[in-house]
Enzyme design. Sequence first.
Site, PDB file in Angstrom:
ATOM      1  N   LYS A 132      29.924  29.885  63.579  1.00  0.00           N
ATOM      2  CA  LYS A 132      28.901  30.881  63.255  1.00  0.00           C
ATOM      3  C   LYS A 132      28.824  31.851  64.421  1.00  0.00           C
ATOM      4  CE  LYS A 132      25.636  31.641  60.092  1.00  0.00           C
ATOM      5  NZ  LYS A 132      25.686  31.400  58.646  1.00  0.00           N
TER       6      LYS A 132
ATOM      7  N   GLY B  70      11.342  32.260  45.133  1.00  0.00           N
ATOM      8  CA  GLY B  70      12.139  33.276  45.812  1.00  0.00           C
ATOM      9  C   GLY B  70      13.140  33.892  44.846  1.00  0.00           C
TER      10      GLY B  70
ATOM     11  N   VAL C 132      19.975  35.653  45.451  1.00  0.00           N
ATOM     12  CA  VAL C 132      20.459  34.442  44.783  1.00  0.00           C
ATOM     13  C   VAL C 132      19.498  34.024  43.672  1.00  0.00           C
ATOM     14  CG1 VAL C 132      21.064  32.001  45.061  1.00  0.00           C
ATOM     15  CG2 VAL C 132      21.626  33.623  46.876  1.00  0.00           C
TER      16      VAL C 132
ATOM     17  N   GLY D 192      15.085  36.689  45.205  1.00  0.00           N
ATOM     18  CA  GLY D 192      15.864  37.708  45.913  1.00  0.00           C
ATOM     19  C   GLY D 192      17.257  37.755  45.286  1.00  0.00           C
TER      20      GLY D 192
HETATM   21  P1  NAD Z   1      16.935  37.257  49.831  1.00  0.00           P
HETATM   22  O1  NAD Z   1      16.344  37.711  51.106  1.00  0.00           O
HETATM   23  O2  NAD Z   1      17.648  38.229  48.950  1.00  0.00           O
HETATM   24  O3  NAD Z   1      15.790  36.564  48.913  1.00  0.00           O
HETATM   25  C1  NAD Z   1      14.815  35.727  49.423  1.00  0.00           C
HETATM   26  C2  NAD Z   1      13.543  35.965  48.597  1.00  0.00           C
HETATM   27  O4  NAD Z   1      12.562  34.994  48.989  1.00  0.00           O
HETATM   28  C3  NAD Z   1      12.908  37.346  48.848  1.00  0.00           C
HETATM   29  O5  NAD Z   1      12.639  37.968  47.599  1.00  0.00           O
HETATM   30  C4  NAD Z   1      11.622  37.014  49.599  1.00  0.00           C
HETATM   31  O6  NAD Z   1      10.567  37.924  49.312  1.00  0.00           O
HETATM   32  C5  NAD Z   1      11.316  35.635  49.077  1.00  0.00           C
HETATM   33  N1  NAD Z   1      10.412  34.851  49.939  1.00  0.00           N
HETATM   34  C6  NAD Z   1      10.337  34.829  51.295  1.00  0.00           C
HETATM   35  N2  NAD Z   1       9.382  33.980  51.691  1.00  0.00           N
HETATM   36  C7  NAD Z   1       8.851  33.427  50.579  1.00  0.00           C
HETATM   37  C8  NAD Z   1       7.827  32.470  50.325  1.00  0.00           C
HETATM   38  N3  NAD Z   1       7.145  31.924  51.316  1.00  0.00           N
HETATM   39  N4  NAD Z   1       7.540  32.152  49.035  1.00  0.00           N
HETATM   40  C9  NAD Z   1       8.215  32.710  48.026  1.00  0.00           C
HETATM   41  N5  NAD Z   1       9.186  33.631  48.200  1.00  0.00           N
HETATM   42  C10 NAD Z   1       9.503  33.983  49.451  1.00  0.00           C
HETATM   43  O7  NAD Z   1      17.893  36.027  50.212  1.00  0.00           O
HETATM   44  P2  NAD Z   1      19.065  35.388  49.351  1.00  0.00           P
HETATM   45  O8  NAD Z   1      20.361  35.950  49.792  1.00  0.00           O
HETATM   46  O9  NAD Z   1      18.691  35.407  47.911  1.00  0.00           O
HETATM   47  O10 NAD Z   1      19.055  33.868  49.883  1.00  0.00           O
HETATM   48  C11 NAD Z   1      18.034  32.962  49.492  1.00  0.00           C
HETATM   49  C12 NAD Z   1      18.209  31.656  50.266  1.00  0.00           C
HETATM   50  O11 NAD Z   1      19.490  31.086  49.962  1.00  0.00           O
HETATM   51  C13 NAD Z   1      18.180  31.811  51.789  1.00  0.00           C
HETATM   52  O12 NAD Z   1      17.590  30.659  52.346  1.00  0.00           O
HETATM   53  C14 NAD Z   1      19.650  31.862  52.169  1.00  0.00           C
HETATM   54  O13 NAD Z   1      19.869  31.408  53.498  1.00  0.00           O
HETATM   55  C15 NAD Z   1      20.231  30.892  51.165  1.00  0.00           C
HETATM   56  N6  NAD Z   1      21.655  31.121  50.878  1.00  0.00           N
HETATM   57  C16 NAD Z   1      22.083  32.320  50.411  1.00  0.00           C
HETATM   58  C17 NAD Z   1      23.428  32.522  50.121  1.00  0.00           C
HETATM   59  C18 NAD Z   1      23.915  33.834  49.565  1.00  0.00           C
HETATM   60  O14 NAD Z   1      25.045  33.876  49.045  1.00  0.00           O
HETATM   61  N7  NAD Z   1      23.114  34.905  49.599  1.00  0.00           N
HETATM   62  C19 NAD Z   1      24.356  31.483  50.323  1.00  0.00           C
HETATM   63  C20 NAD Z   1      23.893  30.241  50.795  1.00  0.00           C
HETATM   64  C21 NAD Z   1      22.538  30.082  51.077  1.00  0.00           C
END
Ligand code: NAD
Length: 357
Positions: free
Chosen positions: A80, A180, A184, A182
Amino acid sequence: MGVFEHITAEGHEEVVFGSDPVSGLKAIIAIHSTALGPALGGARFYPYASEEEALVDVLRLSKGMTYKAAAAGLDLGGGKAVIIGDPATDKSERLLRAFGQLVDSLGGRYITAEDVGTTTADMTLVRRETRWAVGLPVAEGGSGDPSPVTARGLFAAAKATAQHLWGRPDLEGRKVVVQGVGKVGSAFVQLLVEARAEVIVTDAQPAAIERAVENYGVKPVDPDDAITTPCDIFSPCALGAVLNAHTIPRLGCEAVVGSANNQLATEEDGDRLAAEGILYAPDFVVNAGGLINVYDELHGYSKSRAMHRVDSIYDATLEIFRTAEEEGITPHAAAIRLAERRLEEIGSLSRRRAPTD
Ligand code: NAD
């Protein structure tokens, strides 16, 4: 704790510090293990409060990548990078290219990709200085945004969970609370709705909830009530450490399957979930879709090959549930055991390769 104590505590192979005073680059690359292959992991651009905080984070995240790659059966190690700064104000072409040169200096032992605070477009700039960058835009022959692919892997894991708990993989009529929505979470909601599941969403941002309700016709729930909402599957797709001594006794679900990294606040929380009779699908197994997708770029990206491999998260999740039952341990412990077995069995093969390999 001194720097070397930090580095040696979890058995990291190598940690590299790099800077470029002109652009303000301050980066740390941690290689936890190359036993199974080159150490792949994203570059996180984040305004860490201190250099020590950045070091602790990169060591923790790189170790997690070793286990994620091993559990997914990839020929990859764990690494990382962190870049200390605010991506909104500190990012520049010079900085990203200086970072690319730092990555290049490791000769392929570390391969970088996008992560929190970096984008596929940033990887294009990094790539101008090193071939050891993946997660490029589709237009450049890369695999593009990993989020929909992560959601696809999560969906496969949710089906495996249904198969294990209820004897059939289909999710029709199953109640799923997604915390959440977002990148994913919203892609996962779409797949669930297509499968005719009953979906309830929450988010810290009201606008994100509204978007999901409007786009997918799902029901909203207040963020404070998501955990206690009675459902079949609770899906944390926002933050880490959501499963802890405070939340676990209040969970209203039968199973937890979500994309968020490090969902268990402590190792004991895996036992707490089991004691409550809640099936936990280990986060680093079910959210490996994005990693599997970028890994494919190393072989000349083939979408169909990558998707086929992502769908095998279904089998990996089922195997972990079976191993947990057979060995009388939690699914989290079973996933770690399977990853460690692979590191030992396959990782030890590399010692037999010729130096020119
Ligand atoms: P993102 O930032 O697009 O979405 C996260 C969402 O969670 C946002 O809409 C945010 O407003 C919401 N959020 C934050 N705090 C919150 C809370 N307390 N209660 C409810 N909602 C809340 O992120 P993402 O890319 O969708 O990733 C989501 C999770 O999955 C993260 O933990 C990330 O590390 C993990 N992840 C993502 C990927 C990827 O391909 N993007 C891969 C592996 C793991």
